[in-house]
Design a protein around this motif. Structure first.
Motif, PDB file in Angstrom:
ATOM      1  N   ARG A 180      60.292 -74.405 -13.041  1.00 34.22           N
ATOM      2  CA  ARG A 180      61.270 -75.488 -12.773  1.00 34.22           C
ATOM      3  C   ARG A 180      62.456 -74.984 -11.961  1.00 34.22           C
ATOM      4  N   SER A 181      62.896 -73.761 -12.231  1.00 35.24           N
ATOM      5  CA  SER A 181      64.026 -73.231 -11.454  1.00 35.24           C
ATOM      6  C   SER A 181      63.669 -73.115  -9.973  1.00 35.24           C
ATOM      7  N   ILE A 182      62.393 -72.835  -9.704  1.00 35.80           N
ATOM      8  CA  ILE A 182      61.946 -72.732  -8.308  1.00 35.80           C
ATOM      9  C   ILE A 182      61.735 -74.106  -7.697  1.00 35.80           C
ATOM     10  N   THR A 183      60.945 -74.935  -8.361  1.00 39.20           N
ATOM     11  CA  THR A 183      60.551 -76.224  -7.773  1.00 39.20           C
ATOM     12  C   THR A 183      61.674 -77.244  -7.738  1.00 39.20           C
ATOM     13  N   GLU A 184      62.626 -77.123  -8.666  1.00 42.85           N
ATOM     14  CA  GLU A 184      63.765 -78.050  -8.687  1.00 42.85           C
ATOM     15  C   GLU A 184      64.983 -77.462  -7.983  1.00 42.85           C
ATOM     16  N   LEU A 185      64.793 -76.329  -7.307  1.00 40.78           N
ATOM     17  CA  LEU A 185      65.852 -75.651  -6.541  1.00 40.78           C
ATOM     18  C   LEU A 185      67.094 -75.403  -7.392  1.00 40.78           C
ATOM     19  N   ARG A 186      66.881 -74.951  -8.645  1.00 38.43           N
ATOM     20  CA  ARG A 186      67.986 -74.683  -9.571  1.00 38.43           C
ATOM     21  C   ARG A 186      68.266 -73.192  -9.724  1.00 38.43           C
ATOM     22  N   ASN A 187      67.585 -72.342  -8.977  1.00 43.24           N
ATOM     23  CA  ASN A 187      67.798 -70.906  -9.111  1.00 43.24           C
ATOM     24  C   ASN A 187      69.169 -70.557  -8.550  1.00 43.24           C
ATOM     25  N   LYS A 188      69.921 -69.761  -9.296  1.00 49.19           N
ATOM     26  CA  LYS A 188      71.286 -69.407  -8.897  1.00 49.19           C
ATOM     27  C   LYS A 188      71.348 -68.570  -7.623  1.00 49.19           C
ATOM     28  N   LYS A 189      70.228 -67.931  -7.275  1.00 44.73           N
ATOM     29  CA  LYS A 189      70.207 -67.086  -6.073  1.00 44.73           C
ATOM     30  C   LYS A 189      69.789 -67.855  -4.826  1.00 44.73           C
ATOM     31  N   GLY A 190      69.424 -69.128  -4.973  1.00 40.16           N
ATOM     32  CA  GLY A 190      69.072 -69.937  -3.806  1.00 40.16           C
ATOM     33  C   GLY A 190      67.646 -70.439  -3.845  1.00 40.16           C
ATOM     34  N   ASP A 191      67.186 -70.922  -2.704  1.00 47.33           N
ATOM     35  CA  ASP A 191      65.827 -71.469  -2.548  1.00 47.33           C
ATOM     36  C   ASP A 191      64.840 -70.304  -2.566  1.00 47.33           C
ATOM     37  N   VAL A 192      64.184 -70.119  -3.690  1.00 46.67           N
ATOM     38  CA  VAL A 192      63.335 -68.948  -3.911  1.00 46.67           C
ATOM     39  C   VAL A 192      62.222 -68.851  -2.878  1.00 46.67           C
ATOM     40  N   LEU A 193      61.509 -69.941  -2.636  1.00 36.46           N
ATOM     41  CA  LEU A 193      60.373 -69.874  -1.709  1.00 36.46           C
ATOM     42  C   LEU A 193      60.819 -69.650  -0.266  1.00 36.46           C
ATOM     43  N   ALA A 194      61.956 -70.225   0.114  1.00 35.80           N
ATOM     44  CA  ALA A 194      62.460 -70.014   1.482  1.00 35.80           C
ATOM     45  C   ALA A 194      62.848 -68.548   1.686  1.00 35.80           C
ATOM     46  N   VAL A 195      63.539 -67.982   0.711  1.00 42.43           N
ATOM     47  CA  VAL A 195      63.945 -66.578   0.821  1.00 42.43           C
ATOM     48  C   VAL A 195      62.719 -65.671   0.795  1.00 42.43           C
ATOM     49  N   ALA A 196      61.768 -65.960  -0.104  1.00 39.93           N
ATOM     50  CA  ALA A 196      60.560 -65.140  -0.214  1.00 39.93           C
ATOM     51  C   ALA A 196      59.739 -65.190   1.073  1.00 39.93           C
ATOM     52  N   GLN A 197      59.693 -66.348   1.706  1.00 37.92           N
ATOM     53  CA  GLN A 197      58.943 -66.492   2.958  1.00 37.92           C
ATOM     54  C   GLN A 197      59.546 -65.600   4.046  1.00 37.92           C
ATOM     55  N   VAL A 198      60.855 -65.607   4.153  1.00 38.07           N
ATOM     56  CA  VAL A 198      61.520 -64.746   5.135  1.00 38.07           C
ATOM     57  C   VAL A 198      61.302 -63.273   4.775  1.00 38.07           C
ATOM     58  N   ALA A 199      61.352 -62.953   3.482  1.00 34.83           N
ATOM     59  CA  ALA A 199      61.112 -61.573   3.046  1.00 34.83           C
ATOM     60  C   ALA A 199      59.703 -61.114   3.429  1.00 34.83           C
ATOM     61  N   GLY A 200      58.722 -62.009   3.338  1.00 33.77           N
ATOM     62  CA  GLY A 200      57.360 -61.668   3.729  1.00 33.77           C
ATOM     63  C   GLY A 200      57.253 -61.335   5.205  1.00 33.77           C
ATOM     64  N   VAL A 201      57.932 -62.100   6.034  1.00 34.52           N
ATOM     65  CA  VAL A 201      57.943 -61.815   7.475  1.00 34.52           C
ATOM     66  C   VAL A 201      58.591 -60.456   7.721  1.00 34.52           C
ATOM     67  N   MET A 202      59.709 -60.218   7.073  1.00 34.03           N
ATOM     68  CA  MET A 202      60.399 -58.935   7.234  1.00 34.03           C
ATOM     69  C   MET A 202      59.531 -57.779   6.734  1.00 34.03           C
ATOM     70  N   GLY A 203      58.840 -57.988   5.619  1.00 34.52           N
ATOM     71  CA  GLY A 203      57.964 -56.947   5.075  1.00 34.52           C
ATOM     72  C   GLY A 203      56.864 -56.569   6.046  1.00 34.52           C
ATOM     73  N   ALA A 204      56.242 -57.584   6.649  1.00 38.38           N
ATOM     74  CA  ALA A 204      55.183 -57.313   7.631  1.00 38.38           C
ATOM     75  C   ALA A 204      55.715 -56.456   8.779  1.00 38.38           C
ATOM     76  N   LYS A 205      56.903 -56.773   9.248  1.00 39.22           N
ATOM     77  CA  LYS A 205      57.474 -56.058  10.388  1.00 39.22           C
ATOM     78  C   LYS A 205      57.937 -54.648  10.030  1.00 39.22           C
ATOM     79  N   GLN A 206      58.136 -54.362   8.743  1.00 38.02           N
ATOM     80  CA  GLN A 206      58.621 -53.049   8.309  1.00 38.02           C
ATOM     81  C   GLN A 206      57.518 -52.145   7.759  1.00 38.02           C
ATOM     82  N   THR A 207      56.277 -52.575   7.813  1.00 39.27           N
ATOM     83  CA  THR A 207      55.188 -51.842   7.170  1.00 39.27           C
ATOM     84  C   THR A 207      55.135 -50.375   7.588  1.00 39.27           C
ATOM     85  N   SER A 208      55.232 -50.085   8.855  1.00 44.94           N
ATOM     86  CA  SER A 208      55.120 -48.687   9.300  1.00 44.94           C
ATOM     87  C   SER A 208      56.284 -47.829   8.818  1.00 44.94           C
TER      88      SER A 208
END
Length: 160
Positions: free
Chosen positions: A43-71
């Motif tokens: 519920r904290s994720i789907t109802e956007l109630r997480n105190k740190k922000g939009d969890v899926l939006a941040v995680a999506q950006v983190a995934g892109v950054m992770g791919a680019k930092q693999t080496s």
């Protein structure tokens, strides 16, 4: 398959595989993992109630950054030009447990594959979700991480 390990030199010491004589080809890899959580975290994720922000939006950006930092994270990975990264989410439920399925797809035109970039992207997404939600419940569980498919390169196509 060869019986020799390609990441060792004649002295049996680790080295980065020589890809300089390879021709660039289009390559793609898809990796998957999951994050299991309770109702409160869901519920904290789907109802956007997480105190740190939009969890899926941040995680999506983190995934892109992770791919680019693999080496920078995996010692024998070649730095490659990542051409595209796409992160997809799908919710499932198993009794009282909510499961967020994560899929990362990475593409390049290069000398070596993007399997490690796809795996790193998926794991970075899952770790970011854990980090952002651990205050709600530390029992969040990250599931199996695996290569779903890959195409391109000398070893050909693979589909799980």
């Amino acid at each position: 398959m060869e019986n020799s390990f390609t990441h060792f030199n004649e002295q049996a010491r680790a080295h980065m595989v020589d890809v300089t004589n390879k021709q660039p080809t289009a390559r793609k890899a898809i990796a998957r993992t999951s994050v299991r959580m309770n109702e409160d975290v869901y519920r904290s994720i789907t109802e956007l109630r997480n105190k740190k922000g939009d969890v899926l939006a941040v995680a999506q950006v983190a995934g892109v950054m992770g791919a680019k930092q693999t080496s920078n994270l995996i010692p024998m990975c070649h730095p490659i030009p990542v051409g595209a990264v796409d992160i997809q989410f799908q919710w499932k439920q198993d009794n009282d447990i909510h499961i967020l399925c994560i899929q990362s797809e990475v593409k390049t035109t290069g000398l070596t594959g993007v399997e490690m970039e796809a795996l790193t992207a998926a794991s970075t997404v899952a770790l970011t979700i854990y980090d952002m939600c651990k205050a709600v419940d530390k029992r969040i569980t990250i599931g199996e991480l695996y290569l779903q498919e890959k195409s391109g390169g000398k070893s050909g196509d693979f589909k799980r």
